[in-house]
Write an enzyme that holds these catalytic residues in place. Structure first.
Site, PDB file in Angstrom:
ATOM      1  N   GLU A  50      -5.653   1.965   1.994  1.00  0.00           N
ATOM      2  CA  GLU A  50      -4.304   1.815   1.438  1.00  0.00           C
ATOM      3  C   GLU A  50      -4.223   2.224  -0.029  1.00  0.00           C
ATOM      4  OE1 GLU A  50      -5.723  -0.427   3.394  1.00  0.00           O
ATOM      5  OE2 GLU A  50      -4.335  -0.906   5.019  1.00  0.00           O
ATOM      6  N   PHE A 112      -2.827 -15.449  10.251  1.00  0.00           N
ATOM      7  CA  PHE A 112      -3.750 -14.321  10.253  1.00  0.00           C
ATOM      8  C   PHE A 112      -3.126 -13.135   9.511  1.00  0.00           C
ATOM      9  CE2 PHE A 112      -5.309 -10.394  12.373  1.00  0.00           C
ATOM     10  CZ  PHE A 112      -6.607 -10.459  11.897  1.00  0.00           C
ATOM     11  N   GLN A 113      -3.869 -12.542   8.620  1.00  0.00           N
ATOM     12  CA  GLN A 113      -3.438 -11.413   7.790  1.00  0.00           C
ATOM     13  C   GLN A 113      -2.175 -11.739   6.994  1.00  0.00           C
ATOM     14  OE1 GLN A 113      -3.505  -7.716  10.141  1.00  0.00           O
ATOM     15  NE2 GLN A 113      -5.637  -7.470   9.505  1.00  0.00           N
ATOM     16  N   LYS A 162       7.246  -9.397  10.614  1.00  0.00           N
ATOM     17  CA  LYS A 162       7.203  -8.685  11.894  1.00  0.00           C
ATOM     18  C   LYS A 162       8.407  -9.014  12.772  1.00  0.00           C
ATOM     19  CE  LYS A 162       4.222  -7.341  15.671  1.00  0.00           C
ATOM     20  NZ  LYS A 162       2.916  -7.445  16.330  1.00  0.00           N
ATOM     21  N   MET A 478     -17.535   8.196 -19.981  1.00  0.00           N
ATOM     22  CA  MET A 478     -16.816   7.640 -21.126  1.00  0.00           C
ATOM     23  C   MET A 478     -17.439   6.310 -21.544  1.00  0.00           C
ATOM     24  SD  MET A 478     -14.549   8.551 -23.220  1.00  0.00           S
ATOM     25  CE  MET A 478     -13.160   9.575 -22.740  1.00  0.00           C
TER      26      MET A 478
END
Lengths: 564, 167
Positions: A50, A112-113, A162, A478
């Site tokens: 993602e 969940f999630q 959902k 750097m």
């Protein structure tokens, strides 16, 4: 017309003329994916993580000027998106990210999630929404696009549970422009202040333009160029502003700030009028604030009022969209009050040319070891300065800013504000999706590219012929440079000697891989890469301990530069 | 310097978090904050007391304005306004000090809103200074618990908030 939430989302995306969505499916967004599957007018790009997808949507937005769109699932999908949102937020990139959420009745139950996505992303989005009623969905998505692209642009997140995606409601096509009573960005600019600014420009003996990413975001490069030519002053771009003014023009003095040119930084320190346009006086630009432009009156044009007088007190503030403001100011500069009795700027240019003769970006390319700067110079020559260039973050980024010249806006994709390693490859991917026929080059480091290297698979899947130049010094370059200069060469954990064989790795992902450590082979490798019809990884083994110069140490004044 | 800001916001979930989150994220200071829905139920009004130099206050006001659900921000400090705070103090009040507590309550034109054989709850409204003064007198008598609302404030005169502010 009765539609489900998922259908409404797709309808709204079509309304907004979205052509490309960067996404990754998961349980909470399956209904939306089912609708996208049926929709032929939206191309969905499947990434591999993602974070990469958000950067891809960001790169797409920077290259096209349109709103980038990302779609990810709940919980880990959303948390993985956070770095991409924060990157876009810091650089004011218009983006809409739709996240899935657990069904409304489960919110707050540690389902969940589940993650508190609006809570987590509140401080790294311009605005965010949780849609708890399908009746609000269309309005919210339209508002999200409107907020993302107006005023100071930025990412907007819409969290959709959902059950909302299967609930149905009446859907009516959008009517007219969105209006939000509490959100009315000022875009026109104050005429009185503009007049004052033009008067100052008419009188200044040593004026200097300092322009930033706002010029690019507002598509105001042409107007800026006209204005800079009318004033006849030197002009410096910030890292984010590169391409806002043609780099080959004689008025251009390069980038300013920590790794800016000597001439740009000295000009800031000496100018009597600083014309700041779409730039926000970032600490990497100003150095020690108290000694920034000490002799100058300051004009500041910015669409975001909070940017004005935040770090540096301004004499003439102009809040408005840069393109609109400059378009209004240009005719004022035709009037006698501006054109007559202007002081001669000959002496000012004599000073600027003297600084320029220092040739602060000079470097020596020996026969033995490749210098990173040399690779970038060759990339510039061989792509004729026409490529869209993405970078990651670190030394290679600064060298790319210094050595790859930009004639036009929207050809330079880099994470300026947040400094996100791992940005470059996916951003290049987003730009190449938008412009399949353009040459897209990624300039990166061996450490940066490993942060999102999985997106090589995405290049293969969509046949994106991106040319990747790894400036491989086997160091967090750097970090090592700072350790050398400020930590007595204690290279704590900046050694990256252990790394994959990038040639084999490229091949494993179906790309072409090449490696060289010989200066004489650089040109050949780039030519070959540009000729290949497909993604190429070029592993350039460069000078391990080269530093980016010039450099203003953190906290020092701009005229206290370290030159090579 | 102390500033009293009146902030009119959309009455929707999460607005208060956006406002307080802005203060914590940018290192601004909140001294007190009160919020409640007003009028039609579509808007809420936040009264916020903060401390800072003029340039900081200017940033705070601009940053608040930038939050999407914020409709108006108004620095009441700059204009004539009235402000009030409510405090409730639970005081130990056994036999010999009961009269003293009532006397103090009377001086501050406050009311006793609960009484038991050994405690009183005194309700005081007024300026924060007045509340402090009252609390100072009650403390030696044995204060059990104190709760204060923080300031609410409103501009004087007939104009409504939306009209007071320049567009």
């Amino acid at each position: 017309m009765k539609l489900t939430g998922a259908e409404i989302i797709v309808q709204c995306l079509l309304e907004q003329e979205v052509k490309t969505v960067f996404g990754y499916p998961g349980g909470a967004v399956l209904n939306i994916y089912d609708e996208i599957y049926k929709c032929e007018d939206i191309q969905h790009v499947l990434g591999r993580h993602e974070q990469g997808l958000l950067h891809a949507a960001d790169g797409y937005a920077r290259a096209t000027g349109e709103v980038g769109v990302a779609l990810v699932t709940s919980g880990p999908g959303a948390t993985n998106a956070v770095t991409g949102l924060a990157t876009a937020y810091m650089d004011s990139i218009p983006m809409v990210c739709i996240t899935g959420q657990v069904p409304v009745p489960l919110i707050g139950n540690d389902a969940f999630q589940e993650a508190d996505t609006v809570g987590i992303t509140r401080s790294c989005t311009k605005h965010n929404y949780l849609v708890k009623d399908v009746k609000d969905l269309a309005r919210v998505i339209r508002e999200a696009f409107y907020i993302a692209r107006t005023g100071r642009p930025g990412p907007v997140l819409v969290d959709v549970p959902k059950d909302i995606t299967i609930a149905t409601t009446n859907y009516e096509p959008a009517k007219g422009e969105v209006s939000i009573r509490s959100y009315k960005p000022t875009t026109t600019g104050h005429t009185g202040q503009m007049r004052k600014a033009v008067e100052l420009m008419a009188k200044a003996k040593r004026p200097l333009f300092y322009t930033g990413g706002g010029v690019i975001l507002s598509d105001a490069a042409d107007e800026l160029t006209k204005m800079a030519r009318k004033v006849g002053a030197p002009i410096t771009n910030t890292l984010m502003g590169l391409g806002g003014y043609p780099c080959t023009d004689k008025q251009f003095v390069g980038m300013l700030g920590m790794h800016g040119t000597y001439e740009a930084n000295m000009a800031v320190s000496r100018c009597d009028l600083l014309i700041a346009i779409g730039a926000r006086f970032d600490d990497r630009v100003t150095g020690k604030i108290a000694e920034f432009a000490p002799e100058a009156k300051i004009i500041h044009v910015d669409v975001d009022p909070t940017s004005i007088s935040k770090n540096v007190e301004v004499d003439v503030p102009i809040v408005g969209d840069i393109k609109k403001v400059l378009t209004k100011m240009l005719p004022m500069m035709e009037e006698d009050a501006f054109t007559q009795n202007r002081p001669d700027m000959g002496d000012w240019w004599v000073e600027v040319e003297a600084w320029r003769r220092k040739e602060c970006l000079k470097f020596d390319q020996s026969d033995d070891v490749i210098e990173a700067q040399y690779v970038i110079q060759k990339l510039y020559e061989l792509t004729k300065g026409n490529a869209i260039v993405a970078t990651d973050v670190g030394q290679h980024q600064m060298w790319a800013a210094q050595f790859y010249g930009f004639e036009k806006p929207r050809r330079w994709l880099t994470s300026g504000g947040l400094g996100t390693m791992g940005y470059g490859l996916p951003a290049a991917m987003g730009a190449q999706m938008a412009f399949p026929n353009d040459t897209v080059v990624l300039i990166t480091g061996e450490s940066s590219i490993q942060m999102n290297i999985q997106e090589l698979a995405t290049l293969k899947q969509y046949n994106l012929p991106i040319k990747i130049a790894i400036l491989n010094n086997s160091f967090l370059g750097m970090v090592r440079q700072w350790q050398e200069l400020f930590y007595e060469r204690r290279y704590a954990e900046s050694d990256m000697t252990v790394q994959p064989d990038f040639v084999q790795l490229a091949q494993a992902y179906g790309a072409t891989g090449m490696m060289t450590s010989r200066p004489v082979e650089v040109t050949g490798v780039i030519e070959k890469a540009l000729a290949v019809d497909g993604p190429v990884v070029m592993d350039f083994r460069v000078n391990r301990e080269a530093n980016v110069y010039p450099m203003v140490p953190a906290g020092a004044a701009l005229n206290e530069m370290i030159l090579l | 310097m102390k500033h009293v800001l009146s902030v009119l916001v959309e009455n929707e979930a999460g607005v208060l978090t956006r406002v307080s989150g802005l203060f914590s994220a940018r290192g601004f200071n909140i001294e007190s904050l009160t919020v409640a829905p007003v009028g039609d139920g579509e808007t809420s009004r936040i009264t916020l007391v903060t401390v800072g130099e003029d340039n900081i206050i200017e940033q705070i006001i601009k940053q608040l304005h930038k939050l999407v659900p914020v409709i108006q921000v108004h620095d009441l400090t700059e204009r004539s306004h009235v402000e009030r705070e409510l405090m409730m103090v639970k005081v130990d009040a056994e036999r010999d000090v009961r009269a003293e507590v009532l006397r103090i309550a009377d001086i501050f034109r406050s009311r006793v809103v609960d009484a038991t054989p050994n405690t009183f709850v005194v309700e005081v409204t007024g300026s924060s200074d007045k509340l402090d003064a009252c609390l100072n007198l009650l403390t030696p008598l044995g204060v059990v618990e104190v709760v204060r609302t923080g300031k609410v404030a409103m501009a004087r005169g007939p104009k409504r908030m939306k009209e007071v502010l320049p567009a």
